[in-house]
Motif scaffolding. Structure first.
Motif, PDB file in Angstrom:
ATOM      1  N   ILE A   1      45.117  83.667  33.055  1.00 44.06           N
ATOM      2  CA  ILE A   1      44.272  83.964  31.892  1.00 44.06           C
ATOM      3  C   ILE A   1      42.895  83.300  32.032  1.00 44.06           C
ATOM      4  O   ILE A   1      41.858  83.937  31.794  1.00 44.06           O
ATOM      5  CB  ILE A   1      44.963  83.506  30.598  1.00 44.06           C
ATOM      6  N   LEU A   2      42.871  82.037  32.433  1.00 39.91           N
ATOM      7  CA  LEU A   2      41.598  81.320  32.562  1.00 39.91           C
ATOM      8  C   LEU A   2      40.734  81.904  33.679  1.00 39.91           C
ATOM      9  O   LEU A   2      39.515  82.005  33.537  1.00 39.91           O
ATOM     10  CB  LEU A   2      41.860  79.830  32.819  1.00 39.91           C
TER      11      LEU A   2
ATOM     12  N   ALA B   1      39.257  85.052  32.410  1.00 37.68           N
ATOM     13  CA  ALA B   1      38.215  84.735  31.425  1.00 37.68           C
ATOM     14  C   ALA B   1      36.909  84.353  32.106  1.00 37.68           C
ATOM     15  O   ALA B   1      35.830  84.849  31.743  1.00 37.68           O
ATOM     16  CB  ALA B   1      38.687  83.602  30.511  1.00 37.68           C
TER      17      ALA B   1
ATOM     18  N   MET C   1      44.052  88.695  27.198  1.00 37.09           N
ATOM     19  CA  MET C   1      43.802  87.339  26.692  1.00 37.09           C
ATOM     20  C   MET C   1      42.643  86.693  27.438  1.00 37.09           C
ATOM     21  O   MET C   1      41.815  86.002  26.839  1.00 37.09           O
ATOM     22  CB  MET C   1      45.066  86.496  26.814  1.00 37.09           C
ATOM     23  N   GLY C   2      42.566  86.917  28.756  1.00 35.89           N
ATOM     24  CA  GLY C   2      41.432  86.394  29.512  1.00 35.89           C
ATOM     25  C   GLY C   2      40.129  87.008  29.044  1.00 35.89           C
ATOM     26  O   GLY C   2      39.125  86.316  28.851  1.00 35.89           O
TER      27      GLY C   2
ATOM     28  N   GLY D   1      39.605  88.283  26.116  1.00 37.63           N
ATOM     29  CA  GLY D   1      39.352  87.778  24.766  1.00 37.63           C
ATOM     30  C   GLY D   1      38.658  86.426  24.781  1.00 37.63           C
ATOM     31  O   GLY D   1      37.810  86.133  23.922  1.00 37.63           O
ATOM     32  N   LEU D   2      38.987  85.592  25.776  1.00 35.97           N
ATOM     33  CA  LEU D   2      38.314  84.300  25.904  1.00 35.97           C
ATOM     34  C   LEU D   2      36.895  84.459  26.452  1.00 35.97           C
ATOM     35  O   LEU D   2      36.025  83.628  26.180  1.00 35.97           O
ATOM     36  CB  LEU D   2      39.116  83.384  26.837  1.00 35.97           C
ATOM     37  N   ALA D   3      36.666  85.529  27.224  1.00 39.72           N
ATOM     38  CA  ALA D   3      35.334  85.748  27.802  1.00 39.72           C
ATOM     39  C   ALA D   3      34.333  86.241  26.764  1.00 39.72           C
ATOM     40  O   ALA D   3      33.138  85.956  26.879  1.00 39.72           O
ATOM     41  CB  ALA D   3      35.428  86.755  28.956  1.00 39.72           C
TER      42      ALA D   3
ATOM     43  N   SER E   1      31.143  93.553  25.196  1.00 41.92           N
ATOM     44  CA  SER E   1      32.422  92.895  24.908  1.00 41.92           C
ATOM     45  C   SER E   1      33.578  93.893  24.969  1.00 41.92           C
ATOM     46  O   SER E   1      34.654  93.581  25.490  1.00 41.92           O
ATOM     47  CB  SER E   1      32.378  92.242  23.524  1.00 41.92           C
TER      48      SER E   1
END
Length: 298
Positions: free
Chosen positions: A27-28, A31, A230-231, A233-235, A273
């Protein structure tokens, strides 16, 4: 139908929890890579906006100091009015420059509030009689030596500098993003491989009792898609930080007046986005689909 849906959701989140460390790493990485992709797109859009001043034949702009004296402005206007080398010009005073700034950043009220007409540099937007590059360069040199002149920006040189800056930064960000996207896909693939290996016996039993490949495949593909979403979404918040902090640094620059136009509309940030979310989901789905298909085809 409801039972199947609940089964897919349950198995997906159980698998995510079992491989929590790999899940977080995937995920990270997604992101960071997508934040770099989005940032490069914002910088390219900002460069396009910054060069928009050179329209309708304007070949160079003479930026005056914000505190330029009236006699200094009169000297510039006298040259512009009498020189046969000048076809036409438009004077943009502090208040007109401020109004342009307000229109450009209408969706950023906090930035507009930080600027006042008094600090805006007035300018002369000039169309020479001869648009030859050497002639424009020579005229720009002559005006740059006049008292009260802060900077003279020629269309060719300004556009070249801005585009060169945006290209270099964008290329560096995209190169790093491509590497990280590849790493993300590999991480997602390995995470799904690990989840499949942990349930190898269960999967074999399911196939023996008649479960279809798609019935087995869907939870793992959902897992990979969730990694990507999820990645992504964090970006997305990172893009708004780049817009409000990094690009705002250029917009507030007094050293280089042209960079005040380095603007990105909020609508563009939102559209970017959405694309980042789509790309994130695609990365996760493709990575997990490859892993599952490779295993189930054995």
């Amino acid at each position: 139908m409801i039972f199947r849906f609940w089964y897919f959701i349950r198995e997906t989140f159980v698998s995510l929890w079992r491989n929590l460390s790999l899940t977080l790493a995937a995920i990270l990485t997604v992101a960071i890579s997508l934040a770099l992709v989005g940032s490069s797109l914002l910088i390219r859009e900002g460069a396009d906006q910054a060069t928009a001043q050179f329209q309708e034949g304007v070949e160079f702009i003479v930026f005056m100091n914000a505190d330029a004296l009236e006699n200094q402005n009169e000297a510039i206007r006298k040259v512009l009015d009498t020189s046969p080398a000048i076809k036409e010009y438009v004077y943009v005073d502090k208040f007109a420059a401020y109004e342009e700034f307000r229109e450009l950043f209408v969706d950023k009220p906090e930035l507009v509030e930080s600027v006042t007409p008094e600090i805006m540099p007035p300018s002369y937007r000039i169309v020479p009689s001869d648009p030859d590059a050497d002639n424009v360069t020579e005229l720009a040199r002559q005006f740059s030596e006049q008292p009260g002149v802060k900077e003279v920006a020629t269309a060719t040189e300004a556009i070249r500098q801005i585009e060169d800056f945006s290209t270099r930064v964008s290329q560096a960000l995209l190169l790093a993003a491509i590497v990280l996207v590849a790493v993300s896909a590999v991480l997602i693939l390995n995470t799904v491989f690990t989840a499949i290996s942990a349930r190898k016996t269960e999967i074999e039993v399911m196939k023996l009792v008649g479960a279809t490949n798609w019935f087995i495949r869907i939870p793992f593909m959902l897992e990979g898609t969730i990694h990507g979403l999820m990645g992504a979404g964090l970006a997305v918040p990172a893009l708004f930080v780049v817009d409000s902090r990094v690009l705002a640094y250029f917009q507030e620059s007094e050293a280089v007046p042209l960079f005040r136009g380095f603007a990105v509309p909020d609508g563009f940030v939102w559209n970017t986005s959405i694309w980042i979310l789509v790309i994130g989901a695609a990365i996760g789905m493709i990575g997990s689909a490859f892993a599952v298909t490779r295993y189930l085809d054995v």
